[in-house]
Design a protein around this motif. Sequence first.
Motif, short mmCIF file in Angstrom:
data_model
loop_
_atom_site.label_atom_id
_atom_site.label_comp_id
_atom_site.label_asym_id
_atom_site.label_seq_id
_atom_site.Cartn_x
_atom_site.Cartn_y
_atom_site.Cartn_z
N ARG A 176 -10.29 14.83 -33.39
CA ARG A 176 -10.01 15.66 -32.21
C ARG A 176 -11.24 15.84 -31.33
O ARG A 176 -11.12 16.30 -30.19
CB ARG A 176 -9.50 17.04 -32.65
N ASN A 177 -12.40 15.50 -31.86
CA ASN A 177 -13.64 15.69 -31.11
C ASN A 177 -14.13 14.40 -30.44
O ASN A 177 -15.29 14.31 -30.05
CB ASN A 177 -14.73 16.23 -32.03
N ILE A 178 -13.24 13.43 -30.34
CA ILE A 178 -13.57 12.19 -29.63
C ILE A 178 -12.71 12.11 -28.38
O ILE A 178 -11.48 12.23 -28.45
CB ILE A 178 -13.32 10.95 -30.52
N THR A 179 -13.37 11.93 -27.24
CA THR A 179 -12.67 11.80 -25.96
C THR A 179 -12.95 10.42 -25.37
O THR A 179 -14.10 9.98 -25.33
CB THR A 179 -13.13 12.88 -24.96
N LEU A 180 -11.91 9.75 -24.95
CA LEU A 180 -12.03 8.44 -24.32
C LEU A 180 -11.62 8.55 -22.87
O LEU A 180 -10.50 8.97 -22.56
CB LEU A 180 -11.16 7.42 -25.06
N SER A 181 -12.52 8.18 -21.97
CA SER A 181 -12.23 8.22 -20.54
C SER A 181 -11.94 6.81 -20.03
O SER A 181 -12.70 5.88 -20.29
CB SER A 181 -13.42 8.81 -19.77
N THR A 182 -10.84 6.65 -19.32
CA THR A 182 -10.45 5.34 -18.81
C THR A 182 -10.04 5.42 -17.35
O THR A 182 -9.54 6.45 -16.88
CB THR A 182 -9.29 4.76 -19.64
N CYS A 183 -10.24 4.32 -16.64
CA CYS A 183 -9.81 4.26 -15.24
C CYS A 183 -8.31 4.01 -15.14
O CYS A 183 -7.72 4.12 -14.08
CB CYS A 183 -10.59 3.20 -14.47
#
Length: 234
Positions: free
Chosen positions: A183-190
Amino acid sequence: MKDLRNMTQAQLIEAMTKIGEKPFRGKQVYEWITKGASGFEEMKNIPANLRVKLAEHYFIDNYRIVEKHEARDGTIKVLGALKDGNLIESVFMTYKHGHSVCISTQVGCKMKCSFCASTINGVVRSLTAGEYLGQIYALQNLTGKRVNNVVLMGSGEPLDNYDETVKFIKMATDQDGLNLSIRNITLSTCGLAPEIRKLADEKFGITLAISLHNPFESERSEIMPVTRKYSIEM
């Protein structure tokens, strides 16, 4: 030669047995790697002859910090060199809930978002999962603080490096490794739609952040060319 940082515990155990060592040696080496060891000489419970053998067949790809800038609030931005000399950026941030890092997933980027400097020269290459992890270990060693949260939002598009991103998530959440909460991993994508759907099928439970920047299709396509291929209305 192979990078030990890019090997799972199972792969290390298998590698040790192939060179005539007991499986527990693989676990010991993995433990040192996940503690952020930068060289074989640090592995004090590994026999000297095995350390020599490891150095003949493997290396530890250390993320070498070449520039550091610290803000008043304690945020630290670093420029780091990879083994091949390519440079990437990483950021260490402190919040009430713990310590977060923002890491890069590629050297450069090919998405051509007009507001992003990392896309100016296109993508040079994608990082390995071990190089993702190397940024975290380097920042932990620099600050002396354990990282609790990871954001894949540095240079590069994480989903354009899908296989290594998935491998990183599995390695970072390994209970015998960094043991980060999923839950503490965030993935940012376009917004690479096929990869988003594929990632959903992995059922990781990570946080997905869509880099929107503009809610209007025509305006967004001007600053984010990916919109022309994958509509925000999909």
